[in-house]
Design a protein around this motif. Sequence first.
Motif, mmCIF file in Angstrom:
data_model
loop_
_atom_site.group_PDB
_atom_site.id
_atom_site.type_symbol
_atom_site.label_atom_id
_atom_site.label_comp_id
_atom_site.label_asym_id
_atom_site.label_seq_id
_atom_site.Cartn_x
_atom_site.Cartn_y
_atom_site.Cartn_z
ATOM 1 N N UNK A 55 0.834 -1.203 0.000
ATOM 2 C CA UNK A 55 0.000 0.000 0.000
ATOM 3 C C UNK A 55 0.870 1.254 0.000
ATOM 4 N N UNK A 56 0.382 2.294 -0.713
ATOM 5 C CA UNK A 56 1.130 3.537 -0.751
ATOM 6 C C UNK A 56 0.946 4.288 0.560
ATOM 7 N N UNK A 57 2.039 4.942 0.989
ATOM 8 C CA UNK A 57 1.984 5.709 2.228
ATOM 9 C C UNK A 57 1.251 7.016 1.977
ATOM 10 N N UNK A 58 0.275 7.374 2.817
ATOM 11 C CA UNK A 58 -0.510 8.597 2.641
ATOM 12 C C UNK A 58 -0.124 9.611 3.706
ATOM 13 N N UNK A 59 -0.250 10.881 3.373
ATOM 14 C CA UNK A 59 0.074 11.964 4.297
ATOM 15 C C UNK A 59 -1.089 12.947 4.333
ATOM 16 N N UNK A 60 -1.381 13.455 5.504
ATOM 17 C CA UNK A 60 -2.446 14.434 5.651
ATOM 18 C C UNK A 60 -1.993 15.789 5.124
ATOM 19 N N UNK A 61 -2.945 16.573 4.652
ATOM 20 C CA UNK A 61 -2.656 17.901 4.130
ATOM 21 C C UNK A 61 -2.401 18.859 5.288
ATOM 22 N N UNK A 62 -1.265 19.569 5.230
ATOM 23 C CA UNK A 62 -0.904 20.535 6.268
ATOM 24 C C UNK A 62 -1.745 21.800 6.092
ATOM 25 N N UNK A 63 -2.623 22.091 7.061
ATOM 26 C CA UNK A 63 -3.548 23.225 6.972
ATOM 27 C C UNK A 63 -3.137 24.379 7.877
ATOM 28 N N UNK A 64 -1.924 24.378 8.376
ATOM 29 C CA UNK A 64 -1.499 25.376 9.368
ATOM 30 C C UNK A 64 -1.589 26.808 8.827
ATOM 31 N N UNK A 65 -1.289 27.015 7.520
ATOM 32 C CA UNK A 65 -1.259 28.365 6.948
ATOM 33 C C UNK A 65 -2.519 28.691 6.151
ATOM 34 N N UNK A 66 -3.614 27.994 6.443
ATOM 35 C CA UNK A 66 -4.838 28.200 5.666
ATOM 36 C C UNK A 66 -5.339 29.640 5.749
ATOM 37 N N UNK A 67 -5.221 30.273 6.897
ATOM 38 C CA UNK A 67 -5.756 31.625 7.096
ATOM 39 C C UNK A 67 -4.787 32.719 6.648
ATOM 40 N N UNK A 68 -3.596 32.344 6.209
ATOM 41 C CA UNK A 68 -2.631 33.364 5.784
ATOM 42 C C UNK A 68 -3.058 33.955 4.443
ATOM 43 N N UNK A 69 -3.046 35.277 4.335
ATOM 44 C CA UNK A 69 -3.428 35.955 3.112
ATOM 45 C C UNK A 69 -2.197 36.135 2.219
ATOM 46 N N UNK A 70 -2.339 35.766 0.953
ATOM 47 C CA UNK A 70 -1.232 35.889 0.015
ATOM 48 C C UNK A 70 -1.702 36.576 -1.258
ATOM 49 N N UNK A 71 -0.753 37.031 -2.071
ATOM 50 C CA UNK A 71 -1.052 37.693 -3.336
ATOM 51 C C UNK A 71 -0.710 36.770 -4.495
#
Length: 260
Positions: A1-17
């Motif tokens: 089975x392939x190893x799965x990784x969770x999506x890192x959501x730590x910077x979800x609220x950071x505003x970018x251009x």
Amino acid sequence: MEESHELDMEKTDRRIWLMKCPVVVAKTWEKLAPSSSSYSSSDSLPNLAKVVLDVDPLRPDYSPEFTMQMVAAEYGNMPKCYALNMFKDFVPMEAFSETNLVYPAVEGNVDHKFDMKPHGENIEEYARLCRERTSKAMVKNRQIQVIDNDRGVHMRPMPGMLGLVSSNSKEKRKPPPVKQTEVKRTRRDRGELEAIMFKLFEGQPNWTLKQLVQETDQPAQFLKEILNELCVYNKRGSNQGTYELKPEYKKSAEDDAGGQ
């Protein structure tokens, strides 16, 4: 089975251009920025440019103006100042990245979208740079080599092909006609295609996409990429549905025609 990784959501609220920049700027930044394999979070990124915000507190109706100034010495003769046209009416987007090309992560939420163009007096300099890039792309590097005394070695059929090729040319059958839908257009060099486009727009100011596909024999999607960079699409008026050169490129073409 392939190893799965969770999506890192730590910077979800950071505003970018999100910024669309000219090809020459993007290529220069790619050379100056560190590669993803050699860069770590503890490293400091190189200072490539700075954004200047122009505001007038005495005029409430004054719209802020953004400009970007290149600060690295490696830019050479490239224009150093660009205007940033801001758009707020766009589809909500988020940016993603992969740490060490393995772990996916959210880098932030797109707050503003900008279109980067040469600013003021830099338009002439940018137009000159585009002309130089087009001229270099037009130079052919192909060479013709004459083979002497080969005694037809290169013209002889390969082993196993003798039974497939008829010696009587009259017996050769004509290949079946290729259907129009099966024709695949080959992409030209980007600089060479830009030069062809400038020549076409010198003779006629407005073109439809279908006309340009027929004139250049290029894939429509590839042609659209070039048109989005060089031209303005007319959505209304007498020239509705056609493309015409952006003002900075029109001026460049007029200068070239006047100098000839």
